[in-house]
Every structure is written in C-alpha cells, then in structure tokens.
Design a protein around this motif. Sequence first.
Motif, PDB file in Angstrom:
ATOM      1  N   VAL A 155     -52.951 -10.648   4.447  1.00  0.00           N
ATOM      2  CA  VAL A 155     -54.157 -11.469   4.422  1.00  0.00           C
ATOM      3  C   VAL A 155     -54.166 -12.384   3.202  1.00  0.00           C
ATOM      4  O   VAL A 155     -53.448 -12.157   2.224  1.00  0.00           O
ATOM      5  N   LYS A 156     -55.002 -13.409   3.271  1.00  0.00           N
ATOM      6  CA  LYS A 156     -55.139 -14.358   2.162  1.00  0.00           C
ATOM      7  C   LYS A 156     -56.597 -14.426   1.758  1.00  0.00           C
ATOM      8  O   LYS A 156     -57.481 -14.555   2.611  1.00  0.00           O
ATOM      9  N   ALA A 163     -57.485  -4.119  -8.620  1.00  0.00           N
ATOM     10  CA  ALA A 163     -57.705  -2.961  -7.749  1.00  0.00           C
ATOM     11  C   ALA A 163     -57.671  -3.337  -6.264  1.00  0.00           C
ATOM     12  O   ALA A 163     -57.743  -2.468  -5.399  1.00  0.00           O
ATOM     13  N   GLY A 164     -57.588  -4.637  -5.975  1.00  0.00           N
ATOM     14  CA  GLY A 164     -57.505  -5.073  -4.586  1.00  0.00           C
ATOM     15  C   GLY A 164     -58.814  -5.513  -3.973  1.00  0.00           C
ATOM     16  O   GLY A 164     -58.863  -5.846  -2.786  1.00  0.00           O
ATOM     17  N   ASN A 174     -62.375 -15.830   8.237  1.00  0.00           N
ATOM     18  CA  ASN A 174     -61.928 -15.654   9.630  1.00  0.00           C
ATOM     19  C   ASN A 174     -61.265 -14.309   9.956  1.00  0.00           C
ATOM     20  O   ASN A 174     -61.884 -13.256   9.797  1.00  0.00           O
ATOM     21  N   PHE A 175     -60.001 -14.322  10.398  1.00  0.00           N
ATOM     22  CA  PHE A 175     -59.339 -13.079  10.792  1.00  0.00           C
ATOM     23  C   PHE A 175     -58.864 -12.258   9.590  1.00  0.00           C
ATOM     24  O   PHE A 175     -58.442 -11.112   9.751  1.00  0.00           O
ATOM     25  N   ASN A 176     -58.908 -12.859   8.404  1.00  0.00           N
ATOM     26  CA  ASN A 176     -58.489 -12.102   7.225  1.00  0.00           C
ATOM     27  C   ASN A 176     -59.367 -10.872   7.000  1.00  0.00           C
ATOM     28  O   ASN A 176     -58.883  -9.822   6.584  1.00  0.00           O
ATOM     29  N   HIS A 177     -60.651 -11.019   7.276  1.00  0.00           N
ATOM     30  CA  HIS A 177     -61.571  -9.908   7.027  1.00  0.00           C
ATOM     31  C   HIS A 177     -61.284  -8.696   7.914  1.00  0.00           C
ATOM     32  O   HIS A 177     -61.095  -7.580   7.401  1.00  0.00           O
ATOM     33  N   PRO A 178     -61.233  -8.846   9.253  1.00  0.00           N
ATOM     34  CA  PRO A 178     -60.975  -7.655  10.082  1.00  0.00           C
ATOM     35  C   PRO A 178     -59.550  -7.130   9.998  1.00  0.00           C
ATOM     36  O   PRO A 178     -59.287  -5.986  10.366  1.00  0.00           O
ATOM     37  N   MET A 179     -58.608  -7.952   9.504  1.00  0.00           N
ATOM     38  CA  MET A 179     -57.227  -7.481   9.399  1.00  0.00           C
ATOM     39  C   MET A 179     -56.966  -6.702   8.119  1.00  0.00           C
ATOM     40  O   MET A 179     -56.005  -5.932   8.046  1.00  0.00           O
ATOM     41  N   ALA A 180     -57.797  -6.893   7.109  1.00  0.00           N
ATOM     42  CA  ALA A 180     -57.617  -6.166   5.848  1.00  0.00           C
ATOM     43  C   ALA A 180     -57.851  -4.672   6.068  1.00  0.00           C
ATOM     44  O   ALA A 180     -58.923  -4.268   6.488  1.00  0.00           O
ATOM     45  N   GLY A 181     -56.838  -3.883   5.841  1.00  0.00           N
ATOM     46  CA  GLY A 181     -56.958  -2.443   6.059  1.00  0.00           C
ATOM     47  C   GLY A 181     -56.629  -2.014   7.466  1.00  0.00           C
ATOM     48  O   GLY A 181     -56.674  -0.826   7.784  1.00  0.00           O
ATOM     49  N   ALA A 182     -56.282  -2.955   8.335  1.00  0.00           N
ATOM     50  CA  ALA A 182     -56.005  -2.624   9.736  1.00  0.00           C
ATOM     51  C   ALA A 182     -54.552  -2.241   9.969  1.00  0.00           C
ATOM     52  O   ALA A 182     -54.207  -1.723  11.033  1.00  0.00           O
ATOM     53  N   GLY A 183     -53.689  -2.508   9.007  1.00  0.00           N
ATOM     54  CA  GLY A 183     -52.296  -2.091   9.102  1.00  0.00           C
ATOM     55  C   GLY A 183     -52.053  -0.861   8.248  1.00  0.00           C
ATOM     56  O   GLY A 183     -52.909  -0.453   7.458  1.00  0.00           O
ATOM     57  N   LYS A 184     -50.885  -0.259   8.397  1.00  0.00           N
ATOM     58  CA  LYS A 184     -50.560   0.906   7.571  1.00  0.00           C
ATOM     59  C   LYS A 184     -50.525   0.512   6.093  1.00  0.00           C
ATOM     60  O   LYS A 184     -50.894   1.297   5.217  1.00  0.00           O
ATOM     61  N   ILE A 185     -50.048  -0.706   5.827  1.00  0.00           N
ATOM     62  CA  ILE A 185     -50.037  -1.260   4.473  1.00  0.00           C
ATOM     63  C   ILE A 185     -50.630  -2.655   4.550  1.00  0.00           C
ATOM     64  O   ILE A 185     -50.247  -3.444   5.431  1.00  0.00           O
ATOM     65  N   THR A 186     -51.566  -2.987   3.663  1.00  0.00           N
ATOM     66  CA  THR A 186     -52.141  -4.332   3.623  1.00  0.00           C
ATOM     67  C   THR A 186     -51.736  -5.039   2.341  1.00  0.00           C
ATOM     68  O   THR A 186     -51.910  -4.510   1.244  1.00  0.00           O
ATOM     69  N   ILE A 187     -51.195  -6.239   2.534  1.00  0.00           N
ATOM     70  CA  ILE A 187     -50.806  -7.114   1.424  1.00  0.00           C
ATOM     71  C   ILE A 187     -51.841  -8.226   1.321  1.00  0.00           C
ATOM     72  O   ILE A 187     -52.182  -8.854   2.327  1.00  0.00           O
ATOM     73  N   ILE A 204     -68.325  -8.940  -3.120  1.00  0.00           N
ATOM     74  CA  ILE A 204     -67.031  -8.482  -2.610  1.00  0.00           C
ATOM     75  C   ILE A 204     -67.103  -8.281  -1.097  1.00  0.00           C
ATOM     76  O   ILE A 204     -67.989  -7.600  -0.583  1.00  0.00           O
ATOM     77  N   HIS A 205     -66.150  -8.877  -0.384  1.00  0.00           N
ATOM     78  CA  HIS A 205     -66.102  -8.762   1.079  1.00  0.00           C
ATOM     79  C   HIS A 205     -65.262  -7.579   1.546  1.00  0.00           C
ATOM     80  O   HIS A 205     -65.583  -6.936   2.541  1.00  0.00           O
ATOM     81  N   ILE A 206     -64.167  -7.318   0.842  1.00  0.00           N
ATOM     82  CA  ILE A 206     -63.276  -6.204   1.192  1.00  0.00           C
ATOM     83  C   ILE A 206     -63.057  -5.350  -0.045  1.00  0.00           C
ATOM     84  O   ILE A 206     -62.593  -5.847  -1.085  1.00  0.00           O
ATOM     85  N   PRO A 207     -63.368  -4.049   0.018  1.00  0.00           N
ATOM     86  CA  PRO A 207     -63.147  -3.172  -1.138  1.00  0.00           C
ATOM     87  C   PRO A 207     -61.668  -2.863  -1.322  1.00  0.00           C
ATOM     88  O   PRO A 207     -60.892  -2.850  -0.355  1.00  0.00           O
ATOM     89  N   GLY A 208     -61.288  -2.616  -2.557  1.00  0.00           N
ATOM     90  CA  GLY A 208     -59.888  -2.388  -2.892  1.00  0.00           C
ATOM     91  C   GLY A 208     -59.225  -1.238  -2.170  1.00  0.00           C
ATOM     92  O   GLY A 208     -57.998  -1.212  -2.048  1.00  0.00           O
ATOM     93  N   ILE A 209     -60.010  -0.289  -1.663  1.00  0.00           N
ATOM     94  CA  ILE A 209     -59.421   0.865  -0.968  1.00  0.00           C
ATOM     95  C   ILE A 209     -58.633   0.430   0.269  1.00  0.00           C
ATOM     96  O   ILE A 209     -57.747   1.129   0.742  1.00  0.00           O
ATOM     97  N   MET A 210     -58.941  -0.766   0.796  1.00  0.00           N
ATOM     98  CA  MET A 210     -58.264  -1.269   1.996  1.00  0.00           C
ATOM     99  C   MET A 210     -56.943  -1.971   1.667  1.00  0.00           C
ATOM    100  O   MET A 210     -56.181  -2.311   2.567  1.00  0.00           O
ATOM    101  N   ILE A 211     -56.679  -2.214   0.395  1.00  0.00           N
ATOM    102  CA  ILE A 211     -55.522  -3.011  -0.009  1.00  0.00           C
ATOM    103  C   ILE A 211     -54.516  -2.163  -0.781  1.00  0.00           C
ATOM    104  O   ILE A 211     -54.891  -1.393  -1.661  1.00  0.00           O
ATOM    105  N   GLN A 212     -53.236  -2.339  -0.451  1.00  0.00           N
ATOM    106  CA  GLN A 212     -52.184  -1.592  -1.153  1.00  0.00           C
ATOM    107  C   GLN A 212     -51.404  -2.462  -2.145  1.00  0.00           C
ATOM    108  O   GLN A 212     -50.908  -1.974  -3.145  1.00  0.00           O
ATOM    109  N   ARG A 213     -51.281  -3.773  -1.845  1.00  0.00           N
ATOM    110  CA  ARG A 213     -50.546  -4.675  -2.735  1.00  0.00           C
ATOM    111  C   ARG A 213     -51.311  -5.998  -2.849  1.00  0.00           C
ATOM    112  O   ARG A 213     -51.861  -6.485  -1.862  1.00  0.00           O
ATOM    113  N   ILE A 214     -51.309  -6.570  -4.049  1.00  0.00           N
ATOM    114  CA  ILE A 214     -52.005  -7.839  -4.259  1.00  0.00           C
ATOM    115  C   ILE A 214     -51.204  -8.694  -5.241  1.00  0.00           C
ATOM    116  O   ILE A 214     -50.598  -8.175  -6.181  1.00  0.00           O
TER     117      ILE A 214
END
Length: 233
Positions: A155-156, A163-164, A174-187, A204-214
């Motif tokens: 996602v972008k 912390a992500g 757009n689709f960045n929001h529902p895709m964040a955290g939807a994969g096994k690993i989110t970049i 904050i729109h997406i909390p860091g718990i949904m993100i593994q790499r930034i």
Amino acid sequence: MIDKRVKNAKEAIEGIKDGMTLMLGGFGLCGIPENSINALVESDVKDLTCISNNAGVDDFGLGLLLHKRQIKKMISSYVGENAEFERQMLSGELEVELTPQGTLAEKCRAAQAGIPAFYTPAGYGTEVAEGKEVKDFKGKPHILEHAFEADYSIVKAWKGDHAGNLIFKGSARNFNHPMAGAGKITIAEVEELVEPGALDPNEIHIPGIMIQRIFQGEKFEKRIEQRTVRTKE
C-alpha cells in the motif's frame, strides 16, 4: 515501540517469490505504490497473481510488470486505460478475473477483518455468479464470495511513523485502506516518514499493528491518468 522501518523498496519486497499473490493499492494511477512496483520490475519475479482495482497504464504502474510478462493473473474490476492489459486478456496470454468493484473492495476488507466469506447480490445472474453458492435474503438472491488470500499487501500512504501507523491523503485512500493488513505481510511506502508521536492519533487511518514493513519512497511521479481541463471562455 517496534520499529518497522526498512531502508528502501528493494529491502521491503524481500521474500516475494515467483507464483505469489499480491494486493496492490491504488485506483487508476492515484495512490499506487510506485517505488514498490518499480522494485518488483527490477527483481524479475514472475508468475504473480495481482489483486488491484486495475493495472495502471501501459508504461507506468502495474503496466510495467505486464510488459515484462511478470504477471500470470490479474484480479481487477476493470481493464482501465491499459491497452497491453486488454491485448493480453483478449489474446489469452493473461488470466483475468473481473470482479464487481464493490465486491473487490469487500473481499479485501473481509480479509483485513478476518472474515472468511460474505454474501452479496452483486453479480447475481451474470458470469460472476457461475459456480458460486446462492442464498436468498428477504427474497433477494445473494452469491457467496470468499475473502482474498494474499501473501503480501503493498500500500501507499501520505504519512507514516516508525511503528507503521498510516495517514492517507484525499482520494489516494481508495483501495489502500482495505488492503492494509489484508495480506500475510503488509508493506507500506509513504511520502513522509516521521518519528513516533508526530502523528495525531485522531487522524490515523490504519494502526501500525496492520503493517509489517514501512519505508519512505524516493520519488513519486503521481501521474494523472486522464487530464481534464476546462475550455477557455
């Protein structure tokens, strides 16, 4: 606090291998993870299944991966402005699964929320419903759709911290929001990477718990897919 920063796009996509399924945010060319896509092009990874609203344009975004034949299958809501996408689809070179746009978004959101499947009336009576379970709700037929299963989500965002935690800007959400955290690993690639505590928690729109790499992107072209201007009076 866990520091999820990686140096650049090349380091962010480490672990993506041939045959994997990727989710990629964006709508048209708005909010696409440009740096990550370029890194995938340079990596020569192939036989990818890409879940994205569309595939950019011929010479930008996912169109670059299509030109190098790195994508085996596209799961999208429409072909868009990409002539190469259209050509490969019609010639049978590329497997394409066209999905109603709302269903595509919900399949992402369901994966993000840990919901395995849901019923929707969208697509009933069309090719979309072929082979799928149908159930009536209040006299209206609905088809069963399953949440996506992706190895990576890419996602972008506009801003992010170590912390992500992410903030999107305008329609690039757009689709960045529902895709964040939807994969096994989110970049997450961001325009601005800030210190922890610099972001207003209420924004904050997406909390860091949904993100593994930034990581912070080096360059964003932010091309306009269709430039429309008003005629001079």
